[in-house]
Scaffold this motif. Structure first.
Motif: not given
Ligand code: PMP
Length: 408
Positions: A320-321, A337-339, A398-399, A404-408
């Protein structure tokens, strides 16, 4: 090891049948605490409904039976971690209390001004703060094994930290924030070469891999019942008998004494010296059932299956980019753990919760470690043997939706 019948095992866990926000629960917060199989819940219910009594103090039948069940757990724990004797197993409230017990019982007696305690940069606050408190009280110093970019401890630096002032090394077996499996065998060998005892924080290891305290040769090993499919309020401290016998008691009170006068008290032999007061009886008995349950599945099989989950999830998330994994050591337990660039971990956690996916977002009680990687927090997915490949796919999807939601 034999493959697990995960679908059948999931049926043992009533919470896993729940829906959350209209979605089947995908529980990926196992490093914080694990869900409970029905046998553990039933065992504790049966104790409270039919067998309830105190332990050790009374000679009536119920008390004798309760004592027997309580002591049976001690034997089961000893077998689980291959402790030589059951009296080396102390019941505590959890990992935190086990470490504090050693910081008091060993630290107050054997650590003085100018002495040093070594911990690592990946420790949970439970394996930092008790040592800081001890150092402050005694005028001793905390030394920290550094960690590299991948999340591995730098052993060359550790060797230089070991000196004739070192009184104890306290390290995690598996980092709860990164998932790194630390080379505790080597850490213990190097410490022992200098005559220094080692405490291993096994909170993340005991539920996920076979642990053999004699093969490790650790001096102390601690873990929590609630992460090993057992109840909250109970944990384990294993110690070498020679240390436990020489250590000061932690809490004073009933059940830990041999004789008491106002002039002087003598203490009970181990393990009772460290178990003052009425213990968490139902929880200890429930923990015994959890250990039997875990051993029926087999820790080898659990570790092998969870490793497959780790590989699948790592691959899925890296595809996932914008997702970056913190902690990429070659030897890892099933913790990721991821960011995500531009999205706060708390927002990731909130949006995943909308999809029924439970992860942890925060500093994971390891603030110094977050500072080391230059992040205030991470999102963390942590797996257990009851997780499914389809749940990893749900996490990945879901990630992607979150991004996608934040890219809107
Ligand atoms: N050490 C580690 C590595 C942990 O993961 C945890 C729990 N997150 C603890 C210590 C503390 O355990 P408890 O809260 O059960 O005492």
């Amino acid at each position: 090891p034999p493959a697990l019948d995960v679908t059948a095992l999931r049926a043992d866990f009533p919470t896993l049948r729940r829906t959350i926000n209209g979605h089947p629960l995908v529980y990926l917060d196992n490093a914080a605490t694990s869900q409970k199989p029905q046998v553990v819940i039933d065992r504790m219910n049966r104790f409270y409904t039919e067998e309830y009594s105190t332990v050790r103090r009374s000679i009536h039948l119920l008390s004798a039976k309760a004592t027997q069940a309580y002591e049976q757990t001690r034997h089961l724990v000893a077998q689980l971690i291959n402790a030589p004797e059951a009296r080396q197993i102390i019941f505590t409230k959890g990992t935190t209390e086990g470490i504090n017990l050693v910081a008091h019982g060993y630290g107050r007696k054997f650590v003085g001004a100018g002495d040093e305690i070594i911990i690592s940069a990946t420790e949970h606050h439970a394996n930092i703060v008790p040592w800081q408190m001890l150092c402050e009280e005694k005028g001793a110093h905390l030394r920290v094994i550094p960690v590299d970019d991948r999340g591995e401890l730098i052993l060359e630096a550790y060797e230089k930290l070991l000196t004739d002032r070192t009184r104890l090394v306290a390290v995690g077996h598996i980092s709860n924030a990164l998932g790194t499996i630390h080379p505790v065998e080597e850490i213990i060998r190097l410490a022992h070469a200098q005559g220094v005892p080692v405490l291993v924080d096994g909170a993340q290891a005991a539920p996920h891999m076979p642990v053999d305290v004699q093969a490790l040769d650790c001096d102390f090993y601690v873990f929590s019942g609630h992460k090993t499919y057992g109840p909250t309020g109970v944990g384990i401290l294993y110690g070498k008998a020679a240390w436990l016998e020489r250590m000061n008691p932690f809490l004073g009170g009933g059940d830990m004494i041999e004789t008491v006068t106002f002039e002087k008290t003598t203490y009970a032999p181990i393990p009772h010296k460290f178990e003052a007061g009425t213990p968490a009886i139902a929880e200890v008995i429930g923990l015994g059932t959890a250990i039997e349950y875990m051993r029926r599945i087999g820790l080898e099989a659990i570790a092998a299956y969870e490793h497959q989950l780790l590989e699948q999830a790592t691959e899925r998330l890296l595809a996932i980019p914008g997702v970056r994994i913190i902690g990429t050591a070659p030897r890892k337990a099933a913790i990721i753990s991821f960011v995500i660039d531009g999205i706060h971990p708390h927002d990731i956690g909130t949006l995943l919760d909308q999809e029924g996916i439970a992860i942890r977002a925060g500093h994971h009680c390891a603030q110094p470690l977050m500072a080391r990687y230059g992040v205030p927090a991470t999102a963390r997915a942590s797996f257990a043997f009851y997780n499914l490949p389809s749940e990893i796919e749900a996490l990945g999807a879901a990630i992607e939706k979150t991004i996608a939601v934040f890219a809107l």
